[in-house]
Design a protein around this motif. Sequence first.
Motif, PDB file in Angstrom:
ATOM      1  N   ILE A  99      11.559   6.703  10.162  1.00 11.44           N
ATOM      2  CA  ILE A  99      12.688   5.786  10.317  1.00 11.44           C
ATOM      3  C   ILE A  99      12.587   5.060  11.651  1.00 11.44           C
ATOM      4  CG2 ILE A  99      15.179   5.652  10.620  1.00 11.44           C
ATOM      5  CD1 ILE A  99      15.380   8.104   8.745  1.00 11.44           C
ATOM      6  N   GLN A 100      12.339   5.805  12.675  1.00  8.80           N
ATOM      7  CA  GLN A 100      12.304   5.263  14.022  1.00  8.80           C
ATOM      8  C   GLN A 100      11.212   4.203  14.183  1.00  8.80           C
ATOM      9  OE1 GLN A 100      14.525   5.668  16.312  1.00  8.80           O
ATOM     10  NE2 GLN A 100      13.424   4.179  17.582  1.00  8.80           N
ATOM     11  N   THR A 101      10.020   4.562  13.736  1.00 10.41           N
ATOM     12  CA  THR A 101       8.899   3.652  13.955  1.00 10.41           C
ATOM     13  C   THR A 101       8.895   2.492  12.970  1.00 10.41           C
ATOM     14  OG1 THR A 101       7.457   4.912  12.497  1.00 10.41           O
ATOM     15  CG2 THR A 101       7.451   5.514  14.815  1.00 10.41           C
ATOM     16  N   GLY A 102       9.628   2.654  11.883  1.00 11.35           N
ATOM     17  CA  GLY A 102       9.666   1.583  10.898  1.00 11.35           C
ATOM     18  C   GLY A 102       8.297   1.245  10.341  1.00 11.35           C
ATOM     19  N   GLN A 103       7.453   2.237  10.171  1.00 13.63           N
ATOM     20  CA  GLN A 103       6.106   1.954   9.690  1.00 13.63           C
ATOM     21  C   GLN A 103       6.030   1.697   8.194  1.00 13.63           C
ATOM     22  OE1 GLN A 103       3.532   5.640  10.081  1.00 13.63           O
ATOM     23  NE2 GLN A 103       5.370   6.330  11.105  1.00 13.63           N
ATOM     24  N   VAL A 104       7.110   1.942   7.493  1.00 18.76           N
ATOM     25  CA  VAL A 104       7.117   1.610   6.068  1.00 18.76           C
ATOM     26  C   VAL A 104       8.360   0.770   5.756  1.00 18.76           C
ATOM     27  CG1 VAL A 104       5.886   3.691   5.409  1.00 18.76           C
ATOM     28  CG2 VAL A 104       8.372   3.699   5.399  1.00 18.76           C
ATOM     29  N   GLU A 105       8.249   0.009   4.695  1.00 17.83           N
ATOM     30  CA  GLU A 105       9.377  -0.846   4.340  1.00 17.83           C
ATOM     31  C   GLU A 105      10.284  -0.182   3.326  1.00 17.83           C
ATOM     32  OE1 GLU A 105       8.383  -4.890   3.663  1.00 17.83           O
ATOM     33  OE2 GLU A 105       7.375  -4.939   5.601  1.00 17.83           O
ATOM     34  N   GLY A 106       9.754   0.836   2.678  1.00 16.34           N
ATOM     35  CA  GLY A 106      10.556   1.570   1.712  1.00 16.34           C
ATOM     36  C   GLY A 106      10.027   2.986   1.636  1.00 16.34           C
ATOM     37  N   LEU A 107      10.857   3.884   1.145  1.00 15.23           N
ATOM     38  CA  LEU A 107      10.462   5.294   1.149  1.00 15.23           C
ATOM     39  C   LEU A 107      10.812   5.964  -0.174  1.00 15.23           C
ATOM     40  CD1 LEU A 107       9.275   7.485   3.012  1.00 15.23           C
ATOM     41  CD2 LEU A 107      11.611   8.037   3.697  1.00 15.23           C
ATOM     42  N   ILE A 108       9.831   6.668  -0.711  1.00 15.49           N
ATOM     43  CA  ILE A 108      10.087   7.472  -1.902  1.00 15.49           C
ATOM     44  C   ILE A 108      10.053   8.928  -1.495  1.00 15.49           C
ATOM     45  CG2 ILE A 108       9.202   8.146  -4.153  1.00 15.49           C
ATOM     46  CD1 ILE A 108       8.169   5.378  -4.552  1.00 15.49           C
ATOM     47  N   ILE A 109      11.111   9.616  -1.791  1.00 14.54           N
ATOM     48  CA  ILE A 109      11.239  11.007  -1.365  1.00 14.54           C
ATOM     49  C   ILE A 109      11.062  11.895  -2.583  1.00 14.54           C
ATOM     50  CG2 ILE A 109      12.764  12.661  -0.260  1.00 14.54           C
ATOM     51  CD1 ILE A 109      14.236  10.205   0.943  1.00 14.54           C
ATOM     52  N   ILE A 110       9.920  12.577  -2.638  1.00 16.52           N
ATOM     53  CA  ILE A 110       9.656  13.378  -3.832  1.00 16.52           C
ATOM     54  C   ILE A 110      10.008  14.837  -3.612  1.00 16.52           C
ATOM     55  CG2 ILE A 110       7.924  14.134  -5.481  1.00 16.52           C
ATOM     56  CD1 ILE A 110       6.470  11.631  -5.230  1.00 16.52           C
ATOM     57  N   ASP A 111      10.896  15.318  -4.437  1.00 14.24           N
ATOM     58  CA  ASP A 111      11.257  16.733  -4.424  1.00 14.24           C
ATOM     59  C   ASP A 111      11.644  17.265  -3.053  1.00 14.24           C
ATOM     60  OD1 ASP A 111      11.332  17.834  -7.008  1.00 14.24           O
ATOM     61  OD2 ASP A 111       9.215  17.387  -7.191  1.00 14.24           O
ATOM     62  N   LEU A 112      12.400  16.476  -2.360  1.00 13.33           N
ATOM     63  CA  LEU A 112      12.958  16.917  -1.079  1.00 13.33           C
ATOM     64  C   LEU A 112      14.389  16.413  -1.037  1.00 13.33           C
ATOM     65  CD1 LEU A 112       9.964  16.020   1.264  1.00 13.33           C
ATOM     66  CD2 LEU A 112      10.827  18.316   0.841  1.00 13.33           C
ATOM     67  N   ASP A 113      15.260  17.188  -0.447  1.00 12.98           N
ATOM     68  CA  ASP A 113      16.665  16.796  -0.392  1.00 12.98           C
ATOM     69  C   ASP A 113      16.935  16.058   0.914  1.00 12.98           C
ATOM     70  OD1 ASP A 113      19.224  16.476  -1.196  1.00 12.98           O
ATOM     71  OD2 ASP A 113      19.654  18.594  -1.446  1.00 12.98           O
ATOM     72  N   LEU A 114      18.105  15.459   1.004  1.00 16.67           N
ATOM     73  CA  LEU A 114      18.515  14.804   2.244  1.00 16.67           C
ATOM     74  C   LEU A 114      19.804  15.454   2.738  1.00 16.67           C
ATOM     75  CD1 LEU A 114      18.207  10.947   1.614  1.00 16.67           C
ATOM     76  CD2 LEU A 114      16.732  12.381   3.027  1.00 16.67           C
ATOM     77  N   THR A 115      19.864  15.774   4.005  1.00 20.49           N
ATOM     78  CA  THR A 115      21.136  16.217   4.566  1.00 20.49           C
ATOM     79  C   THR A 115      21.999  14.975   4.763  1.00 20.49           C
ATOM     80  OG1 THR A 115      20.425  15.882   6.847  1.00 20.49           O
ATOM     81  CG2 THR A 115      19.940  18.020   5.868  1.00 20.49           C
ATOM     82  N   GLY A 116      23.284  15.203   4.994  1.00 20.64           N
ATOM     83  CA  GLY A 116      24.186  14.078   5.223  1.00 20.64           C
ATOM     84  C   GLY A 116      23.704  13.224   6.385  1.00 20.64           C
ATOM     85  N   GLU A 117      23.242  13.900   7.403  1.00 18.92           N
ATOM     86  CA  GLU A 117      22.810  13.211   8.611  1.00 18.92           C
ATOM     87  C   GLU A 117      21.568  12.358   8.342  1.00 18.92           C
ATOM     88  OE1 GLU A 117      21.548  14.367  13.176  1.00 18.92           O
ATOM     89  OE2 GLU A 117      21.832  15.949  11.679  1.00 18.92           O
TER      90      GLU A 117
ATOM     91  N   GLU B 188       0.856  -1.181   0.000  1.00 17.91           N
ATOM     92  CA  GLU B 188       0.000   0.000   0.000  1.00 17.91           C
ATOM     93  C   GLU B 188       0.895   1.234   0.000  1.00 17.91           C
ATOM     94  OE1 GLU B 188      -2.928  -0.581  -0.478  1.00 17.91           O
ATOM     95  OE2 GLU B 188      -3.086  -2.638   0.225  1.00 17.91           O
ATOM     96  N   LEU B 189       0.317   2.318  -0.434  1.00 19.06           N
ATOM     97  CA  LEU B 189       1.040   3.585  -0.464  1.00 19.06           C
ATOM     98  C   LEU B 189       0.607   4.427   0.730  1.00 19.06           C
ATOM     99  CD1 LEU B 189       2.853   3.701  -2.823  1.00 19.06           C
ATOM    100  CD2 LEU B 189       1.142   4.985  -4.079  1.00 19.06           C
ATOM    101  N   VAL B 190       1.559   4.895   1.500  1.00 24.44           N
ATOM    102  CA  VAL B 190       1.230   5.799   2.594  1.00 24.44           C
ATOM    103  C   VAL B 190       1.814   7.163   2.273  1.00 24.44           C
ATOM    104  CG1 VAL B 190       1.363   6.224   5.058  1.00 24.44           C
ATOM    105  CG2 VAL B 190       1.349   3.899   4.209  1.00 24.44           C
ATOM    106  N   LEU B 191       0.957   8.171   2.369  1.00 26.96           N
ATOM    107  CA  LEU B 191       1.381   9.517   1.995  1.00 26.96           C
ATOM    108  C   LEU B 191       1.764  10.336   3.219  1.00 26.96           C
ATOM    109  CD1 LEU B 191       0.776   9.301  -0.907  1.00 26.96           C
ATOM    110  CD2 LEU B 191      -1.059  10.947  -0.670  1.00 26.96           C
TER     111      LEU B 191
END
Lengths: 344, 344
Positions: free
Chosen positions: A117-135, A97-100
């Motif tokens: 990340i902490q709760t692990g409620q998804v098995e994979g993540l798609i990050i749309i139009d957002l950047d990631l810091t190194g951390e 299922e897709l969770v938004l």
Amino acid sequence: MTHPTIRDVAQRAGVGIGTVSRVLNNSPRVTASTRRAVLDAIAILGYKPNTLARQLPRKMRIRNIGVITQLFVSYRSFAERLRGVQLALNEIDHSYELVLFNVRSMPHYDERLRSIIQTGQVEGLIIIDLDLTGEQHELLLAHNLPFVGVNHFQNREWPCIGTDNLHGGRMATEYLLSLGHRKIAYVGDEFVDVFYAFNTSYERYTGFSQVMEAHGLRVPDHHICLAPHDYDAARASALELFRQPDLPTAIFAMSDMQALACIAAAEECGLRVPDDLSIIGYDDLEISYHTRLTTMRQHLLESGRLAIDYLLKRLSGENCPVPLLPPIELIARQTTRPYPPVKG
Amino acid sequence: MTHPTIRDVAQRAGVGIGTVSRVLNNSPRVTASTRRAVLDAIAILGYKPNTLARQLPRKMRIRNIGVITQLFVSYRSFAERLRGVQLALNEIDHSYELVLFNVRSMPHYDERLRSIIQTGQVEGLIIIDLDLTGEQHELLLAHNLPFVGVNHFQNREWPCIGTDNLHGGRMATEYLLSLGHRKIAYVGDEFVDVFYAFNTSYERYTGFSQVMEAHGLRVPDHHICLAPHDYDAARASALELFRQPDLPTAIFAMSDMQALACIAAAEECGLRVPDDLSIIGYDDLEISYHTRLTTMRQHLLESGRLAIDYLLKRLSGENCPVPLLPPIELIARQTTRPYPPVKG
DNA sequence: GTAGATTGTGGAAACGTTTCCACTACAACG
DNA sequence: CGTTGTAGTGGAAACGTTTCCACAATCTAC
């Protein structure tokens, strides 16, 4: 008590927990009067079954894929990418299922990301139009959460399906120059790195200005119209441009919505598109087909597909390279024409 | 073994379950060598932590609101409604996530609905453009799952924010008549009750034909163009219409996308809109503003907002009436004009 | 009246984690 | 050499359900 449990309900109703469970699950093996008592207890206590705990003994695994984006209000391209994600997921694998997750600000984004990340409620993540810091990147890796970005920018530091804005900006500009235009204005987002704008606008502008410079053309300051990413802001910005002398003969808009805003502004000023003014956009939204907008196609739908494709492979343990989007294409429609106009 | 658990990993790595848990949660209190051993065991066994079980001891509650729709491929109005849902949810309550369920067929819909109810993975459900059988309705009630529909139709049997297609069809037709048109064609979906079409098309058509009849106007068969809900199908259908003698002076299309298809077809045939042919659509999508399409506004965005509003109230135990959508409005833009044309 | 089936009910065990307490080993300190 | 502190580890208890087995009560058929 914060949350009453099934045991509280059982006690209150004077029955066993098994009976409460049966009532909850609508089992026929409960007397009407018992059921009544349980339902009353549930109502009085305001009991709500815990979704999580229900699943556990059923040996079910929730298989969710998270999609984190900004509210898809301003950028129409979000919706298009999401559609691609949905389409591909439905074709390839029906078990997810897709969770938004919608984020409203940079701190909210960080908070959300950590909680996902902490709760692990998804098995994979798609990050749309957002950047990631190194951390943030480290955190995802450390917790072994497969992820992929689908972005308005390119990035080699983390898996990300992106486009080359610089190149796109160059292509659009070269096309206008090839039509004979020399006075070309740029309409786009402000260059500040606000939450959702990154430097997309700046990158596309850079491509534009590099090509102009290479052709020995100087772009006067008032031909560079920067405003917040918003239809009305772009319209106001274009109106301002048309109010001044030294009109451009063409406009490169950083997005299709902004291009449409320019067209609206032009018509308000009595300028005909494309007769008096050529306009090229960027995105190739569905709307652009219907408005006959000349634009740069950046394969938004496809980007969503590729993201799911990659993520599903990662989820099944495969270690594949990040797919590449087809190159940006020029889609010439009817809002651009040669300058000076050739009489037909 | 189907799914290895944390205990399997612990055994394999020759450590305790506590240590495995610490590795999973990236606790610093694990020696490098122990961590290595655990990670190896995880890799060998292909262990994946169970999302559900992780949450339970953390006393977290998943608060999901489900949205069940068809793939939002064909009907653009889905996306618009979903946008409304998202917008409102972000304004009102940030503690819920949205989970998207896409269904592909009627049996798939039923199966999905049952599984959603059974597993209790969402606390509330928004049903977009899908109907409920009596049995499905019972099931939702029996399991005490709050739900609300947002639909292309009206229904008094279950909570549903819908519109009056009959009335909308009448309004559109009356408007065309008031402009002087007498030969009006209808372009819409086939009347069969396929999965996603319900009888929306039939209802709007009925409104149309009632008004025509009331004005003593007979609509010839070939002025009723029915095709699957799809841009290209509508275009083909309109082309067929224009190929025959006895052209209409106006078209009532059951959706904006189909209206746009009619415009495209008209232009292919050398018919100018609105000079030779008036066209009115239905929906008022965002695209319609930009294409200057005259249309019936049915407040799609608003429908999503109202749905969330109602559902959140239900979730907090309030027992409120189903909200009503503002009445359908005629949005007159530039694809319609009086007939016969008045010279300006 | 009795054997057998059926219905309704209670509660222990299980689901797969996290958390916390207890324990060991060893370093640092007086 | 004892005492104290601490890092690393093991595993029981807890999280809130469902499921299943056991049992009592009631019905059914001869």
